[in-house]
Design a protein around this motif. Structure first.
Motif, PDB file in Angstrom:
ATOM      1  N   THR A 163      25.966 -22.421  53.853  1.00  0.00           N
ATOM      2  CA  THR A 163      25.140 -23.207  54.779  1.00  0.00           C
ATOM      3  C   THR A 163      25.910 -24.437  55.260  1.00  0.00           C
ATOM      4  O   THR A 163      26.979 -24.759  54.748  1.00  0.00           O
ATOM      5  N   GLU A 164      25.333 -25.122  56.235  1.00  0.00           N
ATOM      6  CA  GLU A 164      25.964 -26.340  56.769  1.00  0.00           C
ATOM      7  C   GLU A 164      26.196 -27.354  55.659  1.00  0.00           C
ATOM      8  O   GLU A 164      27.268 -27.944  55.544  1.00  0.00           O
ATOM      9  N   LEU A 165      25.158 -27.544  54.841  1.00  0.00           N
ATOM     10  CA  LEU A 165      25.247 -28.517  53.755  1.00  0.00           C
ATOM     11  C   LEU A 165      26.307 -28.080  52.732  1.00  0.00           C
ATOM     12  O   LEU A 165      27.145 -28.874  52.305  1.00  0.00           O
ATOM     13  N   CYS A 167      28.849 -26.122  53.219  1.00  0.00           N
ATOM     14  CA  CYS A 167      30.183 -26.256  53.821  1.00  0.00           C
ATOM     15  C   CYS A 167      30.652 -27.703  53.762  1.00  0.00           C
ATOM     16  O   CYS A 167      31.840 -27.971  53.567  1.00  0.00           O
ATOM     17  N   SER A 168      29.721 -28.653  53.932  1.00  0.00           N
ATOM     18  CA  SER A 168      30.143 -30.051  53.908  1.00  0.00           C
ATOM     19  C   SER A 168      30.539 -30.466  52.484  1.00  0.00           C
ATOM     20  O   SER A 168      31.429 -31.295  52.312  1.00  0.00           O
ATOM     21  N   ARG A 170      32.015 -28.371  50.381  1.00  0.00           N
ATOM     22  CA  ARG A 170      33.353 -27.772  50.241  1.00  0.00           C
ATOM     23  C   ARG A 170      34.399 -28.613  50.969  1.00  0.00           C
ATOM     24  O   ARG A 170      35.503 -28.835  50.466  1.00  0.00           O
ATOM     25  N   ALA A 171      34.051 -29.089  52.168  1.00  0.00           N
ATOM     26  CA  ALA A 171      34.999 -29.897  52.948  1.00  0.00           C
ATOM     27  C   ALA A 171      35.319 -31.185  52.197  1.00  0.00           C
ATOM     28  O   ALA A 171      36.466 -31.644  52.187  1.00  0.00           O
ATOM     29  N   GLN A 182      34.682 -36.129  60.212  1.00  0.00           N
ATOM     30  CA  GLN A 182      33.755 -35.210  60.874  1.00  0.00           C
ATOM     31  C   GLN A 182      32.308 -35.594  60.592  1.00  0.00           C
ATOM     32  O   GLN A 182      31.390 -34.773  60.731  1.00  0.00           O
ATOM     33  N   GLY A 183      32.101 -36.824  60.155  1.00  0.00           N
ATOM     34  CA  GLY A 183      30.734 -37.334  60.026  1.00  0.00           C
ATOM     35  C   GLY A 183      30.007 -36.917  58.765  1.00  0.00           C
ATOM     36  O   GLY A 183      28.781 -36.986  58.705  1.00  0.00           O
ATOM     37  N   ILE A 184      30.755 -36.473  57.744  1.00  0.00           N
ATOM     38  CA  ILE A 184      30.099 -36.084  56.492  1.00  0.00           C
ATOM     39  C   ILE A 184      30.054 -37.289  55.558  1.00  0.00           C
ATOM     40  O   ILE A 184      31.077 -37.942  55.344  1.00  0.00           O
ATOM     41  N   ASN A 185      28.882 -37.567  55.021  1.00  0.00           N
ATOM     42  CA  ASN A 185      28.726 -38.650  54.053  1.00  0.00           C
ATOM     43  C   ASN A 185      29.238 -38.141  52.706  1.00  0.00           C
ATOM     44  O   ASN A 185      28.510 -37.497  51.947  1.00  0.00           O
TER      45      ASN A 185
END
Lengths: 311, 262
Positions: A163-165, A167-168, A170-171, A182-185
């Motif tokens: 999911t988007e969450l 993936c963030s 993992r990133a 990329q705007g991930i907290n």
């Protein structure tokens, strides 16, 4: 010495069941160690926390599933504490984990009221137990139940990390710098990863306490090493067969089962069991060293192609 | 569009390594400005870009985008307005994730990330077209881990990520410096094309003075944490490398070897 093959085979179902219970824990370790790229030492305390919560809830008349859900929730909280130590208070993650682990020692004592609490399989309706290994219908057999639980967790995590969450998260572990750009907290995703990991570990502790029929204050000692061993053994055995995420989680579970089979084999060989923890630690140390040695001693120097890392 | 008002930043304040990196920066970019930034080592070029991106808080001054004060906004929230490409090709992408996954992460910049699918089939088709446009053959390797790509390929992907969701401001921090000359030229051409096609407001640091003159409509020179030269339009197009070197010497700065030879 009595090296009867029959003894070895008789002990195998127990090893497989324990391996599957620890597989849940090892998958939790995989989330932090491989996905978030941090070593979270909270888990030594969280395993005991899960066991303590589950046992005390059941002694006080709670249904086994509710008790295990509460153990999971307690694990989430432990992960939250480590996560906040790390992100909000700026404490290095290893130290943050150690601090939480130490405080969990007191917490677990307070939950249980003493250093161990028994959970009699005859008086409570347990989900898993070493008494349910043989002569049980499949839906009550501990090995089957543990295998199903592991499979459900793998499926759920496979979905989540797609999911988007997910993936963030993992990133964040792969490249925190890129994640923020990329705007991930990344503070949030780090805390989330630590919580999920500790939730799984506490759930594993709840299963383990039922299986062995008690929870005690030292049940999590060295858990991180067993978790890492499972991750590393699984990768060594199976990584060449696939890179799919679900398969990687499956490898971790297989690594955990392999670890307990090898352990059983060592016991069968009459190796001094006092030495087992040290041997586990050495095995993990050597496996962790392999990639380092490969890079340092077995790589031919090649001309670097434009990679000024420090500029 | 972008405004920096009297921005100061000191590193390691109060220690022997104290360094005044930004000494009162005033800069106002117009909408659609493509501004190149030159200056010697330690002039404060990267520091200025990092201040805008929010890598750390500034000591003094204000930073505004479209009139909105972002001085106190954390890095990940500024990302909603800003696309970035770094000098180090390793820095802009997640090496252990696929090309498609990296692009999907960038496509959600500034949006809430929930429990919807991380990379939908529909967007994969869009990415395939965009990658084919780069002309590097990456469209055939959509699910390859980015860690397997070369530095130039990674910078091209990072550039695509920075502009996939059209940013209000694009920050290029010497993004071709780590590449071999041929690849560098290619990535630079690509950057110029993307900036012009989308009319992006851009700050681009470069060590190469010819590139600084050739690209963009505006040029600023920095020295010791200040902007010492700001030129635009026809006047900028008429510049020669020798003019810039003269400026450098006037300011008391030593034009270092890299600038002379580039």
């Amino acid at each position: 010495m009595n090296l009867s093959i029959v003894n070895l085979f008789n002990a195998m179902p127990g090893s497989v069941a324990q391996g599957l219970i620890w597989a849940v824990m090892a998958i939790g370790v995989y989330l932090t160690f491989r996905i978030l790229d941090v070593a979270d030492l909270t888990v030594d305390g969280t395993l005991g926390l899960g066991g303590a919560v589950c046992v005390m809830c059941m002694i006080n008349g709670m249904n086994v599933w509710a008790a295990m859900a509460l153990a999971f929730a307690a694990g989430l909280l432990a992960g939250l504490v480590t996560g906040l130590f790390h992100t909000f208070m700026g404490i290095p993650v290893i130290l943050a984990g150690i601090l939480t682990q130490l405080s969990l020692y007191s917490v677990n004592l307070k939950i249980m009221g003493k250093s161990n609490q028994a959970l009699n399989v005859d008086r409570y309706d347990l989900l898993v137990s070493l008494r349910y290994l043989r002569a049980m219908p499949p839906w009550e057999n501990t090995i089957v139940i543990c295998a199903v639980i592991v499979a459900v967790f793998i499926a759920a995590l496979y979905w989540f990390f797609g999911t988007e969450l997910g993936c963030s998260v993992r990133a964040t572990g792969s490249n925190g710098n890129m994640a923020r750009a990329q705007g991930i907290n990344t503070a949030f995703t780090t805390v989330l990863g630590l919580m999920l990991s500790n939730g799984l570990v506490a759930f594993s502790g709840a299963m383990l306490a039922q299986y062995q029929g008690f929870a005690d204050i030292s049940m999590g000692r060295g858990a991180i090493v067993i978790g890492l061993a499972a991750v590393i053994i699984g990768e060594a055995l199976l990584s060449r067969f696939g890179t799919n995420f679900a398969f990687k989680l499956f490898s971790v579970a297989a690594g955990s089962v392999a670890y307990y089979l090898v352990l059983q084999f060592c016991i069968w060989l009459h190796i001094d069991t006092d030495l087992l923890k040290m041997l586990s630690a050495l095995v993990v140390a050597v496996f962790l060293a392999v990639p380092y040695w490969k890079g340092r001693y077995f790589t031919k120097p090649t001309v670097a192609k434009g990679g000024r890392r420090d500029a | 569009m972008l405004e920096l008002k009297n921005v100061y930043k000191t590193f390691n304040a109060g220690t022997i390594n104290e360094k005044l990196a930004l000494a009162g920066i005033d800069l106002a970019l117009e909408d659609g400005d493509f501004c190149t930034v030159i200056g010697g080592n330690g002039a404060g070029k990267s520091t200025m870009l990092n201040a805008v991106a929010g890598a750390w808080p500034v000591d003094m001054g204000r930073i505004l985008i479209d009139g909105q004060d972002i001085t106190r906004l954390p890095e990940h929230r500024r990302a909603a307005y800003i696309g970035r490409v770094f000098q180090d090709p390793m820095m802009g992408t997640a090496a252990t994730m696929g090309i498609d996954e990296n692009l999907a992460l960038a496509a959600r910049r500034g949006a809430r990330r929930g429990l919807r699918t991380g990379t939908t089939r529909k967007e994969r088709e869009e990415y395939r077209a965009l990658l084919a446009d780069l002309g590097l053959g990456l469209e055939a390797r959509m699910t390859s881990k980015v860690g397997l790509l070369s530095g130039g390929q990674r910078q091209a992907v990072t550039l695509l990520m920075a502009t996939l969701k059209k940013p209000r401001l694009l920050l290029l921090d010497e993004h071709t410096a780590a590449l071999d000359p041929k690849t560098a030229a290619k990535v630079l051409e690509l950057s110029d094309r993307i900036v012009r096609e989308n009319g992006l407001t851009t700050l681009m640091i470069t060590h190469n003075m010819r590139d600084a003159i050739k690209y963009g409509n505006r040029l600023i020179m920095m020295h010791e944490g200040r902007i010492i030269y700001d030129v635009r339009g026809a006047e900028k197009q008429a510049l020669h490398v020798s003019d810039l070197l003269a400026r450098f010497e006037q300011s008391g700065a030593e034009a270092n070897d890299r600038m002379l030879f580039s």
